[in-house]
Motif scaffolding. Structure first.
Motif, PDB file in Angstrom:
ATOM      1  N   LEU A 110       0.923  -1.099  -0.214  1.00 18.23           N
ATOM      2  CA  LEU A 110      -0.060   0.055   0.114  1.00 18.23           C
ATOM      3  C   LEU A 110       0.802   1.742   0.170  1.00 18.23           C
ATOM      4  CD1 LEU A 110      -3.111   1.816   0.423  1.00 18.23           C
ATOM      5  CD2 LEU A 110      -2.317   1.300   3.171  1.00 18.23           C
ATOM      6  N   ASN A 111       1.849   1.981   0.824  1.00 22.22           N
ATOM      7  CA  ASN A 111       2.740   1.999   0.928  1.00 22.22           C
ATOM      8  C   ASN A 111       2.976   2.642  -0.623  1.00 22.22           C
ATOM      9  OD1 ASN A 111       4.422   4.330   2.171  1.00 22.22           O
ATOM     10  ND2 ASN A 111       6.299   3.166   1.814  1.00 22.22           N
ATOM     11  N   SER A 112       4.228   1.532  -1.484  1.00 22.25           N
ATOM     12  CA  SER A 112       4.309   1.331  -1.794  1.00 22.25           C
ATOM     13  C   SER A 112       3.963   2.487  -3.423  1.00 22.25           C
ATOM     14  CB  SER A 112       5.189  -0.116  -2.905  1.00 22.25           C
ATOM     15  OG  SER A 112       6.050  -0.265  -2.690  1.00 22.25           O
ATOM     16  N   LEU A 113       2.187   1.624  -3.198  1.00 22.60           N
ATOM     17  CA  LEU A 113       1.357   2.588  -4.317  1.00 22.60           C
ATOM     18  C   LEU A 113       1.021   3.272  -4.236  1.00 22.60           C
ATOM     19  CD1 LEU A 113      -1.179  -0.514  -4.754  1.00 22.60           C
ATOM     20  CD2 LEU A 113       0.032   0.164  -6.612  1.00 22.60           C
ATOM     21  N   ASN A 114       0.554   4.367  -2.612  1.00 26.90           N
ATOM     22  CA  ASN A 114       0.862   5.659  -2.685  1.00 26.90           C
ATOM     23  C   ASN A 114       1.675   6.756  -3.454  1.00 26.90           C
ATOM     24  OD1 ASN A 114      -1.895   5.138  -1.890  1.00 26.90           O
ATOM     25  ND2 ASN A 114      -1.002   4.659   0.684  1.00 26.90           N
ATOM     26  N   VAL A 115       2.778   5.780  -2.507  1.00 26.98           N
ATOM     27  CA  VAL A 115       4.773   6.806  -2.857  1.00 26.98           C
ATOM     28  C   VAL A 115       3.773   6.541  -5.034  1.00 26.98           C
ATOM     29  CG1 VAL A 115       7.224   6.688  -3.169  1.00 26.98           C
ATOM     30  CG2 VAL A 115       5.940   5.769  -0.799  1.00 26.98           C
ATOM     31  N   LEU A 116       4.282   5.935  -5.885  1.00 25.34           N
ATOM     32  CA  LEU A 116       4.091   5.965  -6.699  1.00 25.34           C
ATOM     33  C   LEU A 116       3.343   6.755  -7.414  1.00 25.34           C
ATOM     34  CD1 LEU A 116       4.917   1.750  -8.035  1.00 25.34           C
ATOM     35  CD2 LEU A 116       5.962   4.032  -8.895  1.00 25.34           C
ATOM     36  N   PHE A 117       1.421   6.861  -7.131  1.00 27.97           N
ATOM     37  CA  PHE A 117       0.704   7.920  -7.595  1.00 27.97           C
ATOM     38  C   PHE A 117       0.709   9.025  -6.794  1.00 27.97           C
ATOM     39  CE2 PHE A 117      -2.435   3.361  -7.208  1.00 27.97           C
ATOM     40  CZ  PHE A 117      -1.396   3.093  -8.678  1.00 27.97           C
ATOM     41  N   GLU A 118       2.042   9.597  -6.273  1.00 30.24           N
ATOM     42  CA  GLU A 118       2.183  11.148  -5.939  1.00 30.24           C
ATOM     43  C   GLU A 118       3.039  10.954  -7.910  1.00 30.24           C
ATOM     44  OE1 GLU A 118       4.760  12.236  -2.718  1.00 30.24           O
ATOM     45  OE2 GLU A 118       3.887  10.488  -1.411  1.00 30.24           O
ATOM     46  N   PHE A 119       3.553  10.471  -7.943  1.00 31.55           N
ATOM     47  CA  PHE A 119       3.693  11.049  -9.644  1.00 31.55           C
ATOM     48  C   PHE A 119       3.879  10.339 -10.990  1.00 31.55           C
ATOM     49  CE2 PHE A 119       7.057  10.569  -5.841  1.00 31.55           C
ATOM     50  CZ  PHE A 119       7.420  12.079  -5.867  1.00 31.55           C
ATOM     51  N   ILE A 120       2.388   9.845 -10.108  1.00 29.27           N
ATOM     52  CA  ILE A 120       1.878   8.816 -11.628  1.00 29.27           C
ATOM     53  C   ILE A 120       0.559   9.981 -11.577  1.00 29.27           C
ATOM     54  CG2 ILE A 120       1.686   7.120 -12.694  1.00 29.27           C
ATOM     55  CD1 ILE A 120       4.013   5.320 -11.709  1.00 29.27           C
ATOM     56  N   PRO A 121      -0.157  10.160 -12.045  1.00 34.02           N
ATOM     57  CA  PRO A 121      -1.791  10.316 -12.116  1.00 34.02           C
ATOM     58  C   PRO A 121      -2.370   8.998 -12.642  1.00 34.02           C
ATOM     59  CG  PRO A 121      -0.550  12.135 -14.027  1.00 34.02           C
ATOM     60  CD  PRO A 121       0.267  10.725 -13.527  1.00 34.02           C
TER      61      PRO A 121
END
Length: 262
Positions: A110-121
């Motif tokens: 979950l943390n990995s996805l949230n980090v990715l989606f900070e930079f990927i719309p």
């Protein structure tokens, strides 16, 4: 001999405070209602006891039970033999450990996805892809973002969730195909990867919109009608495959990860 505090803590923690048989919580309103039952009785004449068994109040000879199941296993020892109780304890504690590990793995994914989606719309990617073949936002920069993410977080990928990893790999592969296509050149009726073939017939050029949003735009000025048709025909299945994989990934994440931040 009193039961050692270390053994008590080990028994309750590894059982997660649950009866190993019925799974009932044995701590209610901060009151312990469970019982530490002996697998082999302290007395040779007790349940499952024998003359050769030394008195044993350690963790290895104890199982955490509710009062009801404790009464059952001690009143009918032939129905609840030693090997059965040890197996029940082993399975229960292994299940608790696995559930705790799954919780930690879930939080990491979950943390990995949230980090990715900070930079990927992420939720906008489908609409971006549907703008093709005419244009594609430069925010559709999935490969580079993911490369930098993996470089800075080598422990985060592959995800612990194997299905999430499989869906992400398919999604990423389809995204890369679109990105590579917009970097390609066209000459006649053939496409060439970026830098592979020197030609003035560039398929896509960078364009800055009125709101300063940047796009790569199909350079129709240098393309014939036949070439424009070929671009449309070639990019259409790439977009379709991307949308399928993006939709599958979005649906899976929404179902599995309640705390996701798009």
């Amino acid at each position: 001999m009193a039961i050692n505090q270390i053994d008590i803590k080990k028994l309750f923690s590894r059982s997660a405070g649950q009866c190993n048989i019925c799974k009932r919580n044995v701590i209610e309103d901060e009151v312990v209602i469970g019982e530490m039952a002996h697998i082999i009785a302290k007395s040779p004449k007790g349940p499952r006891g024998n003359e050769n068994t030394p008195k044993n109040d350690t963790y290895d000879n104890l199982i955490l039970l509710c009062s009801i199941d404790h009464k059952k296993v001690d009143s009918r020892p032939s129905d609840y033999p030693e090997h059965w109780l040890r197996e029940v304890k082993s399975i229960h504690e292994a299940d608790i450990t696995a559930r705790l590990n799954r919780n930690r793995e879930y939080e990491q994914d979950l943390n990995s996805l949230n980090v990715l989606f900070e930079f990927i719309p992420f939720l906008k990617l489908r609409g971006m892809a549907m703008d093709l073949p005419h244009k594609l936002s430069l925010d559709f920069d999935i490969s580079d973002v993911f490369f930098n993410f993996r470089k800075g977080n080598p422990q985060a990928y592959p995800f612990w969730d194997k299905e999430l990893t499989r869906l992400w790999e398919t999604f990423l592969s389809n995204a890369e195909k679109i990105e590579n296509f917009t970097l390609s050149n066209i000459c006649g009726d053939k496409f060439y990867s970026f830098g592979e073939f020197g030609t003035d017939y560039i398929g896509y050029n960078t364009y800055v919109g009125d709101d300063n949003e940047k796009f790569v735009v199909m350079n129709k000025r240098f393309l014939s009608n036949e070439q424009i048709g070929l671009v449309e025909q070639t990019v259409s299945p790439l977009v379709q495959s991307f949308i399928y994989s993006h939709t599958a990934l979005v649906n899976y994440i929404r179902f599995q990860f309640e705390g996701i931040k798009w």
